[in-house]
Motif scaffolding. Structure first.
Motif, PDB file in Angstrom:
ATOM      1  N   ALA A 279       0.823  -1.207   0.000  1.00  0.00           N
ATOM      2  CA  ALA A 279       0.000   0.000   0.000  1.00  0.00           C
ATOM      3  C   ALA A 279       0.863   1.264   0.000  1.00  0.00           C
ATOM      4  N   ASN A 280       1.956   1.244   0.756  1.00  0.00           N
ATOM      5  CA  ASN A 280       2.816   2.428   0.831  1.00  0.00           C
ATOM      6  C   ASN A 280       4.050   2.212  -0.053  1.00  0.00           C
ATOM      7  N   ARG A 281       3.953   2.721  -1.293  1.00  0.00           N
ATOM      8  CA  ARG A 281       4.961   2.369  -2.299  1.00  0.00           C
ATOM      9  C   ARG A 281       6.366   2.820  -1.936  1.00  0.00           C
ATOM     10  N   GLY A 282       6.506   4.081  -1.487  1.00  0.00           N
ATOM     11  CA  GLY A 282       7.832   4.656  -1.273  1.00  0.00           C
ATOM     12  C   GLY A 282       8.672   3.836  -0.311  1.00  0.00           C
ATOM     13  N   ARG A 283       8.144   3.638   0.876  1.00  0.00           N
ATOM     14  CA  ARG A 283       8.921   2.929   1.892  1.00  0.00           C
ATOM     15  C   ARG A 283       9.152   1.479   1.469  1.00  0.00           C
ATOM     16  N   THR A 284       8.123   0.902   0.834  1.00  0.00           N
ATOM     17  CA  THR A 284       8.240  -0.493   0.427  1.00  0.00           C
ATOM     18  C   THR A 284       9.363  -0.665  -0.592  1.00  0.00           C
ATOM     19  N   LEU A 285       9.427   0.264  -1.558  1.00  0.00           N
ATOM     20  CA  LEU A 285      10.462   0.160  -2.594  1.00  0.00           C
ATOM     21  C   LEU A 285      11.856   0.258  -1.984  1.00  0.00           C
ATOM     22  N   LEU A 286      12.035   1.222  -1.070  1.00  0.00           N
ATOM     23  CA  LEU A 286      13.347   1.392  -0.434  1.00  0.00           C
ATOM     24  C   LEU A 286      13.772   0.123   0.278  1.00  0.00           C
TER      25      LEU A 286
ATOM     26  N   ILE B 136      26.295  -9.537   6.438  1.00  0.00           N
ATOM     27  CA  ILE B 136      26.082  -8.350   7.267  1.00  0.00           C
ATOM     28  C   ILE B 136      25.065  -7.429   6.602  1.00  0.00           C
ATOM     29  N   SER B 137      25.123  -7.365   5.261  1.00  0.00           N
ATOM     30  CA  SER B 137      24.165  -6.498   4.576  1.00  0.00           C
ATOM     31  C   SER B 137      22.742  -7.022   4.740  1.00  0.00           C
ATOM     32  N   LEU B 138      22.626  -8.345   4.936  1.00  0.00           N
ATOM     33  CA  LEU B 138      21.296  -8.904   5.211  1.00  0.00           C
ATOM     34  C   LEU B 138      20.766  -8.400   6.551  1.00  0.00           C
ATOM     35  N   VAL B 139      21.687  -8.296   7.517  1.00  0.00           N
ATOM     36  CA  VAL B 139      21.263  -7.794   8.819  1.00  0.00           C
ATOM     37  C   VAL B 139      20.800  -6.345   8.676  1.00  0.00           C
ATOM     38  N   VAL B 140      21.556  -5.561   7.879  1.00  0.00           N
ATOM     39  CA  VAL B 140      21.160  -4.175   7.645  1.00  0.00           C
ATOM     40  C   VAL B 140      19.768  -4.141   7.014  1.00  0.00           C
ATOM     41  N   ALA B 141      19.561  -4.994   6.016  1.00  0.00           N
ATOM     42  CA  ALA B 141      18.254  -5.053   5.363  1.00  0.00           C
ATOM     43  C   ALA B 141      17.189  -5.463   6.377  1.00  0.00           C
ATOM     44  N   GLY B 142      17.547  -6.378   7.261  1.00  0.00           N
ATOM     45  CA  GLY B 142      16.597  -6.817   8.284  1.00  0.00           C
ATOM     46  C   GLY B 142      16.198  -5.668   9.191  1.00  0.00           C
ATOM     47  N   ILE B 143      17.170  -4.847   9.547  1.00  0.00           N
ATOM     48  CA  ILE B 143      16.862  -3.706  10.411  1.00  0.00           C
ATOM     49  C   ILE B 143      15.967  -2.720   9.670  1.00  0.00           C
ATOM     50  N   MET B 144      16.191  -2.611   8.346  1.00  0.00           N
ATOM     51  CA  MET B 144      15.298  -1.742   7.563  1.00  0.00           C
ATOM     52  C   MET B 144      13.875  -2.270   7.569  1.00  0.00           C
ATOM     53  N   ILE B 145      13.742  -3.589   7.428  1.00  0.00           N
ATOM     54  CA  ILE B 145      12.400  -4.180   7.485  1.00  0.00           C
ATOM     55  C   ILE B 145      11.750  -3.836   8.813  1.00  0.00           C
ATOM     56  N   MET B 146      12.557  -3.967   9.874  1.00  0.00           N
ATOM     57  CA  MET B 146      12.013  -3.700  11.202  1.00  0.00           C
ATOM     58  C   MET B 146      11.543  -2.255  11.285  1.00  0.00           C
TER      59      MET B 146
ATOM     60  N   LEU C 196       3.525 -10.510  10.837  1.00  0.00           N
ATOM     61  CA  LEU C 196       4.687 -11.344  10.503  1.00  0.00           C
ATOM     62  C   LEU C 196       4.638 -11.748   9.035  1.00  0.00           C
ATOM     63  N   THR C 197       3.438 -12.093   8.569  1.00  0.00           N
ATOM     64  CA  THR C 197       3.281 -12.453   7.159  1.00  0.00           C
ATOM     65  C   THR C 197       3.693 -11.280   6.276  1.00  0.00           C
ATOM     66  N   GLU C 198       3.278 -10.089   6.712  1.00  0.00           N
ATOM     67  CA  GLU C 198       3.603  -8.904   5.915  1.00  0.00           C
ATOM     68  C   GLU C 198       5.108  -8.709   5.788  1.00  0.00           C
ATOM     69  N   SER C 199       5.830  -8.809   6.910  1.00  0.00           N
ATOM     70  CA  SER C 199       7.280  -8.589   6.816  1.00  0.00           C
ATOM     71  C   SER C 199       7.946  -9.730   6.041  1.00  0.00           C
ATOM     72  N   THR C 200       7.378 -10.925   6.163  1.00  0.00           N
ATOM     73  CA  THR C 200       7.954 -12.051   5.418  1.00  0.00           C
ATOM     74  C   THR C 200       7.720 -11.887   3.926  1.00  0.00           C
ATOM     75  N   ILE C 201       6.522 -11.413   3.567  1.00  0.00           N
ATOM     76  CA  ILE C 201       6.242 -11.175   2.145  1.00  0.00           C
ATOM     77  C   ILE C 201       7.219 -10.131   1.601  1.00  0.00           C
ATOM     78  N   LEU C 202       7.395  -9.038   2.377  1.00  0.00           N
ATOM     79  CA  LEU C 202       8.326  -7.985   1.939  1.00  0.00           C
ATOM     80  C   LEU C 202       9.720  -8.554   1.721  1.00  0.00           C
ATOM     81  N   SER C 203      10.208  -9.334   2.692  1.00  0.00           N
ATOM     82  CA  SER C 203      11.581  -9.823   2.539  1.00  0.00           C
ATOM     83  C   SER C 203      11.679 -10.853   1.414  1.00  0.00           C
ATOM     84  N   SER C 204      10.606 -11.616   1.180  1.00  0.00           N
ATOM     85  CA  SER C 204      10.672 -12.591   0.080  1.00  0.00           C
ATOM     86  C   SER C 204      10.691 -11.896  -1.268  1.00  0.00           C
ATOM     87  N   ILE C 205       9.853 -10.862  -1.413  1.00  0.00           N
ATOM     88  CA  ILE C 205       9.864 -10.137  -2.692  1.00  0.00           C
ATOM     89  C   ILE C 205      11.244  -9.534  -2.910  1.00  0.00           C
TER      90      ILE C 205
END
Lengths: 413, 222
Positions: free
Chosen positions: A29-36, A296-306, A338-347
């Motif tokens: 729904a929120n394109r900007g943050r999702t794309l980043l 390590i970059s995955l952890v950074v990405a994980g923190i972004m998801i959070m 949880l599903t939402e964050s998992t979907i985001l990380s899978s995409i």
């Protein structure tokens, strides 16, 4: 009465399809943050996949190089290896030299087809006033077959007694270019140290045993002994008649040398298998450590998801309150977020995989001489890690959502 | 069917304690039409939150349809909200990214009902509330009255026994407001208990019973 409630309203869990479609809707729904966020996850996953693949490609490349040696090669080195236990004798006990006579004794073993001795050293090679420092290999005519060399012009070292120090040499392609330019080199003389050698052959470019063949000069082993004023050999290469008989051959070599060295086991015999296993281990360790750094970059990405999910939770407080008012339990809210964050990380991981694939294609296009390929397990690993990251870093925001008090969440703005 | 006894609710605001509800006791029978009125800050929304199980009292007991719901755990309370209580809010609280159809279907979705069965129930509801041609519209494409009708359709889709409406006309113009109240009153005629929180005396007068709240207490009940 409470018992009757359950009969009156049988409970079903939410349909998986509904959970997925609701969360997918929310996530996009929120394109900007999702794309980043997707970008961060994609970069992380693609760097992990690319680095694993590069490491794996390098491993294959090196192993293929060694594999071209043939499976029936044994390398004899002076000095006892550590494989027999205990540290190698650095001080006190000097290993006996490995001599040309030792090498010739090996030719008498029944399962040995060819033997070639090697002395190596670097020396100044000059033609007129042109001077280059090249790797000088003293060897015998057998080296040609044992190391699968190829000649561009001329012939290799002449066959015959290895003790004969004929003043001839075979030069690598690059050295020839640097010393003779485009002039023909065959029949010309060059100077190595204070000795003169006649060029009788030019090697085809290539790499063998990790050495660039362009920058070597091969001279008869006896000539090299005189040149470097050293009688001990650097290596003895032994080709066995049969790759099934490697262990037997190895034992025979050890026995022969032991007899010649007054009962001392002071040599090491390694087979291609041993070399390959070692390289395999080294490259696997390298690949893993590089992949670890990329992780390590995955952890950074994980923190972004959070971060993204925490913002989403505070932006959608009213929606969470509403879902609770409509009868969503804490567990259901937890599951949805949880599903939402998992979907985001899978995409993100999916995009990352595509990026990695394109990156490897591009690298293969730019460096066609290296056999680059996507490591077989890298995509599975990257996807798995991305999913785990999404779940782990999604837990905190999801819990925050689930713990919201509905009355508070629905309060008027 | 509703029995509140000695309900107390205290909020901590800064270092001050605010008594939102002081010793509130009330009962209501099935099919009643009650307006809870009072000035802002009188505790009428707090009372509605307690009645809707959106908030827990600090003390006192709450019985709904013979169940002591104030003693149930979070999951059981969610179940009661899902099956027995329908909410209508002043600000509609529709999920902005979802269509009218999906918004109405949310409670069914949360209860795990199958797609086909859901389709039928929601389509019937859409028609009943005059929204048949608005099914695929998102909330921002609907008028205020239409939005509140979607919210009421959502509140009734699980066939609750009580509807709790918090200022249901507060954000609507006069005509849309009257239309929404008439829909709610029609539902009340079908034996659904209707409890409306409002500070609009005109709306309050339409209820058969008015509860006046002042400073967290029930001041008047007739």
């Amino acid at each position: 009465m409470m018992g009757n409630e359950k009969v009156a309203h049988p409970e079903y869990p939410m349909q998986i399809r509904d959970i997925l479609s609701f969360s997918l809707h929310a996530a996009t729904a929120n394109r900007g943050r999702t794309l980043l966020m997707l970008l961060a996850m994609a970069i992380a996953v693609s760097s992990v996949v690319v680095l694993i693949s590069l490491g794996d490609s390098a491993r294959h490349y090196v192993i293929d190089q060694f594999a071209t040696l043939g499976t029936n090669l044994l390398i004899v080195l002076p000095g006892r290896s550590e494989t027999t236990g205990g540290p190698p004798p650095l001080l006190g006990e000097t290993p006996r030299d490995l001599t040309l006579d030792d090498a010739m004794a090996l030719t008498r073993i029944r399962t040995v087809r060819r033997v070639s001795s090697i002395i190596a050293g670097s020396a100044l090679v000059s033609v007129g006033h042109l001077e280059r420092e090249l790797l000088v290999l003293g060897s015998t005519s057998e080296l040609y077959e044992i190391r699968h060399l190829a000649l561009n012009q001329g012939s290799f070292l002449p066959q015959g007694e290895p003790t004969r120090a004929e003043a001839v040499c075979v030069i690598g392609q690059k050295g020839k270019k640097e010393l003779f330019g485009n002039e023909p080199a065959i029949g010309q003389w060059l100077r190595i140290g204070d000795r003169r050698f006649r060029v009788i052959g030019v090697l085809s470019p290539g790499v063998s045993l990790g050495e660039d063949l362009g920058e070597v000069v091969i001279i008869p082993v006896a000539a090299a002994q005189a040149l470097f004023n050293r009688s001990s050999l650097f290596r003895v290469l032994v080709e066995s008649t049969n790759s099934e008989r490697m262990e037997q051959t190895r034992q025979a070599i050890l026995d022969t040398i032991r007899v010649r060295h007054e009962g001392e086991d002071d040599i090491t015999v390694i087979t291609q298998d041993a070399v390959l296993t070692t390289f395999d281990r080294i490259f696997k360790a390298l690949t893993l450590s590089v992949a670890g750094i990329a992780a390590i970059s995955l952890v950074v990405a994980g923190i972004m998801i959070m971060n993204v999910m925490l913002v989403a939770v505070s932006n959608r407080r009213a929606e969470i309150g509403l879902l609770k008012a409509l009868g969503a339990s804490r567990t259901q809210i937890l599951g949805l977020f949880l599903t939402e964050s998992t979907i985001l990380s899978s995409i993100g991981a999916g995009i990352g995989l595509i990026l990695a694939l394109l990156g490897m294609r591009l690298a293969a296009f730019l460096f066609p001489e290296f056999p680059l390929h996507l490591a077989p397990w890298s995509s599975t690993i990257a996807l798995g890690v991305a999913l785990i990251t999404g779940i782990i870093f999604g837990v905190l925001p999801a819990r925050r959502a689930a713990d919201l008090e509905p009355a508070f969440a629905l309060a008027r703005r | 069917m509703i029995n509140l006894q000695h309900i107390e609710r205290v909020f901590q605001v800064g270092d001050e304690e605010v008594h939102a509800l002081r010793d509130v006791s009330m009962t209501a029978t099935g099919g009643e039409y009650i307006a809870i009125m009072g000035p802002s800050g009188s505790g009428k929304s707090s009372l509605l939150n307690i009645l809707g199980l959106l908030d827990r009292p600090d003390s006192g007991s709450y019985e709904l349809d013979g169940t002591r719901v104030s003693e149930l755990d979070e999951k059981e309370q969610a179940r009661i909200r899902r099956h027995k209580i329908g909410f209508v809010f002043q600000f509609f609280h529709l999920v902005p990214r979802l269509t009218a159809f999906v918004n109405i279907a949310l409670p069914l979705m949360l209860s795990g009902m199958k797609q086909a069965e859901r389709q039928e129930r929601v389509t019937t509801a859409l028609a009943a509330f005059g929204l048949a041609n608005r099914a695929q519209h998102r909330p921002d494409q609907l008028s205020g009255g239409q939005r509140q009708r979607v919210a009421i359709a959502r509140a009734t889709i699980m066939q609750p026994t009580v509807i709790l409406a918090d200022e249901p006309t507060g954000n609507l113009d006069r005509n849309a407001g009257i239309e929404v109240v008439e829909i709610l009153e029609e539902l009340n005629r079908q034996e659904i208990t209707l409890i409306i929180v409002t500070h609009d005396p005109e709306l309050g007068k339409r209820a058969r019973r008015q509860i006046l709240m002042v400073d967290g207490r029930i001041e008047d009940d007739r």
